[in-house]
Design an enzyme around this catalytic site. Structure first.
Site, PDB file in Angstrom:
ATOM      1  CB  SER A  11       5.506  19.783  -6.369  1.00  0.00           C
ATOM      2  OG  SER A  11       5.364  20.027  -7.755  1.00  0.00           O
ATOM      3  CG  ASP A 193      11.993  20.244 -12.903  1.00  0.00           C
ATOM      4  OD1 ASP A 193      11.270  21.212 -13.226  1.00  0.00           O
ATOM      5  OD2 ASP A 193      11.697  19.474 -11.967  1.00  0.00           O
ATOM      6  CG  HIS A 196       9.090  21.483 -10.004  1.00  0.00           C
ATOM      7  ND1 HIS A 196       9.260  20.247 -10.574  1.00  0.00           N
ATOM      8  CD2 HIS A 196       8.030  21.379  -9.166  1.00  0.00           C
ATOM      9  CE1 HIS A 196       8.348  19.411 -10.094  1.00  0.00           C
ATOM     10  NE2 HIS A 196       7.585  20.082  -9.235  1.00  0.00           N
TER      11      HIS A 196
END
Length: 253
Positions: A11, A193, A196
């Site tokens: 991600s 977070d 990320h």
């Protein structure tokens, strides 16, 4: 064919083309010289990456096409480990990959890339550090244990393993885990977070990747520009700059 740099990861790679993302910055940096191609898959670990790499990276569909692709793919950045490092006894256990298998999978990915494109630069990137308190505030799945699914210690072990694989394969590596923790307030300075990257964190990855590529001989200074620059076009005879190029036949396409 304009050269390509592939970004293959999880991600943190998938989101790298958002505003201020490291992939978008890389594409902007190499505009007119290189196409930056995104192959990011949120939530993926190296076990899953090994399963899908045949499908997500271009295969040879004939000898001539294969040769063109080998020539044009100048680098691949491999950025996995953040999900592999999920702890096996917590809510992210389905993403966990044991450390020894993580190393084996990275070797498999590197071997695959080198077999497909022998002259292509492969750059490994370690997982980033983890802010465990922030991870508790931003869970992605139900977390009945009340414990973070990742720890910074575990991420560090996977980062070390990534560095070891780079050494064993003779590859450059971006040690993101160590680099980011050189700043005292790295948790809020670089992470959105606890895992990320925020815009500043993305900037760090971009700068480190550009530096490593330059060290390996891939920089704006030694990559040809795609088609004549405006400064090279004679105002009195503009089309002269395009003689012998495919743009002569643009009306036929």
């Amino acid at each position: 064919m304009r050269p390509k740099i592939y970004l293959f990861g999880d991600s943190i790679t998938e989101s790298s083309f958002t505003y201020g993302g490291w992939g978008a910055s890389l594409a902007h940096h190499f505009s007119r010289t290189v196409d930056v191609v995104l192959r990011g898959y949120s939530g993926y670990n190296t076990r899953w990456a090994v399963k899908v790499m045949e499908r997500v990276l271009p295969a040879a569909n004939g000898e001539s096409e294969s040769e063109r692709e080998r020539v044009s793919t100048i680098a691949v950045a491999v950025f996995f480990g953040a999900n592999d490092a999920c702890l096996p006894d917590r809510c992210g256990a389905f993403q966990h990959v044991p450390l020894h298998e993580y190393k084996h999978n990275l070797h498999s990915i590197v071997s695959f890339l080198k077999n497909r494109w022998p002259n292509t630069l492969v750059l490994l990137i370690t997982p980033p550090p983890i802010d465990e308190e922030a991870r508790l505030k931003h869970p992605y799945v139900e977390n009945p244990t009340g414990l973070p699914e990742r720890t910074n210690e575990a991420a560090g072990a996977y980062a070390k393993a990534c560095i070891e694989v780079a050494g064993e394969c003779g590859l450059p590596v971006v040690d993101l885990w160590t680099k980011m923790q050189q700043l005292a307030d790295w948790k809020t300075a670089y992470l959105s977070d606890g895992l990320h990257l925020n815009e500043t964190g993305n900037r760090v990855v971009f700068e480190e990747v550009v530096m490593k590529l330059k060290t390996e001989g891939l920089s704006l200074e030694n990559l040809p520009v795609d088609l004549p620059m405006i400064s090279e076009i004679d105002p009195n005879d503009p089309l002269k700059a395009f003689e012998g190029s495919k743009t002569d036949h643009i009306g036929e396409w």
